[in-house]
Design an enzyme around this catalytic site. Structure first.
Site, PDB file in Angstrom:
ATOM      1  CE  LYS A 149      -3.733  -2.552   2.160  1.00 18.64           C
ATOM      2  NZ  LYS A 149      -4.424  -2.993   3.375  1.00 18.64           N
ATOM      3  CD  GLN A 169      -3.366  -4.647   6.566  1.00 18.11           C
ATOM      4  OE1 GLN A 169      -3.291  -3.704   5.801  1.00 18.11           O
ATOM      5  NE2 GLN A 169      -4.057  -5.738   6.266  1.00 18.11           N
ATOM      6  CG  ASP A 194      -9.249  -0.491   4.792  1.00 17.82           C
ATOM      7  OD1 ASP A 194      -9.044  -0.776   3.595  1.00 17.82           O
ATOM      8  OD2 ASP A 194      -8.506  -0.851   5.719  1.00 17.82           O
TER       9      ASP A 194
END
Ligand code: NAD
Length: 293
Positions: free
Chosen positions: A52, A96, A119
């Protein structure tokens, strides 16, 4: 059979994003800034976050990686999140998953400002998505929708079976594909671990989305000829022939399923890169427009 090449498509989209970033810079506007919080040293999480951050660099975004040890307290993590919520330079951020067991993931997700939740995991974004309102779509389902769209795969009126009902992949995927939208209008069956006679469902499917986490779970005899196969699974299986000692495989048994399919995603190089690029698209949006005002 045609491969749905997520690697190539994500590179094309990254080039498009890079052009938009140069225009932003020329106009003297703010460059998109994505922050990622990584807790502990889970090797898979490390590799996702690395990818990412590297992708941000490729398109010209700013990125910040915040790393903490696995023994961080929930309070300390919530403080980091509060800081990112208040930091006007950060347009969007991700924490994450998975988190260490002593940290409540739901509490963490709820602490993220929905405006920065690139997200798309916060219930505000999930609820807006379900109602067809502007929202940050969860990165993996967003990537799959983008892939179906860019490859011109017709979804309207098709029978779709989504296998797996997680909050981040299966359930939102089933909602997106049943929405009245350009990529949507499917008749969706959401299958899971309690589904009886799964094959009866999958054999009737024009589109199968596999998000289970079991290597090679969907096999050739479960699939109708001509089906579109989207393999979300990323599983590490031991492989002594590889330098790192493992290889990545999907939830679909590629060798038996591919010959029957019309389109299929490979693993790696299918859905994974599309997830990363979706995160970038959400971050650009977070920077450019405040959809909640
Ligand atoms: P999860 O582990 O949260 O849930 C798995 C789902 O599979 C559950 O809903 C369960 O009901 C279902 N399931 C389990 N056994 C089953 C069975 N026998 N029959 C039918 N359904 C069954 O899943 P997740 O977080 O959505 O992840 C699924 C896979 O996708 C994993 O391999 C994960 O690594 C991968 N993943 C990939 C990406 C990507 O970017 N490509 C993103 C997220 C997750």
């Amino acid at each position: 059979m045609q491969l749905l090449d997520g690697k190539q498509l994500s590179n094309t989209i990254k080039e498009e994003l890079a052009v938009q970033v140069s225009q932003i810079k020329e106009q003297g506007e703010k460059v998109p800034h994505l922050a990622a919080v990584l807790i502990g040293d889970n090797p898979a999480s490390e590799s996702y976050v690395r990818s990412k951050v590297r992708s941000c660099e490729q398109v010209g975004f700013e990125s910040t990686l915040i790393r903490r040890k696995a023994d961080i307290t929930e309070e300390e993590l919530l403080e980091i999140i509060a800081g990112l919520n208040d930091n006007s330079d950060v347009d969007g951020f991700i924490v994450q998953l998975p988190l260490p067991k002593h940290i409540n993931e739901d509490r963490v997700t709820l602490a993220i400002d929905p405006k920065k939740d690139v997200d798309g995991f916060h219930p505000v974004n999930f609820g807006k998505m379900a109602q067809g309102l502007p929202a940050y779509l969860p990165a993996t389902p967003f990537g799959i929708v983008t892939m179906l769209d860019r490859y011109g795969i017709e979804t309207s009126g098709k029978e779709c079976v989504v296998v797996g009902r997680s909050n981040i992949v299966g359930t939102p995927m089933s909602i997106l594909l049943s929405r009245k939208a350009k990529v949507g209008n499917c008749t969706v069956t959401l299958a899971h671990s309690r589904t009886r006679n799964l094959s009866a469902h999958t054999l009737n499917a024009d589109i199968i989305i596999a998000a289970i986490g079991i290597p090679g779970f969907i096999t050739g005899e479960m699939v109708k000829k001509g089906a579109v196969i989207i393999d979300v699974g990323i599983n590490r299986v031991d492989d002594d022939s590889k330098k790192r000692g493992y290889r990545l495989v999907g939830d679909v048994d590629f060798d038996s399923v591919a010959p029957k399919s019309s389109f299929i995603t490979p693993v790696p190089g299918g859905v994974g890169p599309m997830t990363v690029v979706s995160l970038l698209m959400n971050t650009l949006r977070a920077c450019r427009e405040n959809q909640y005002e």
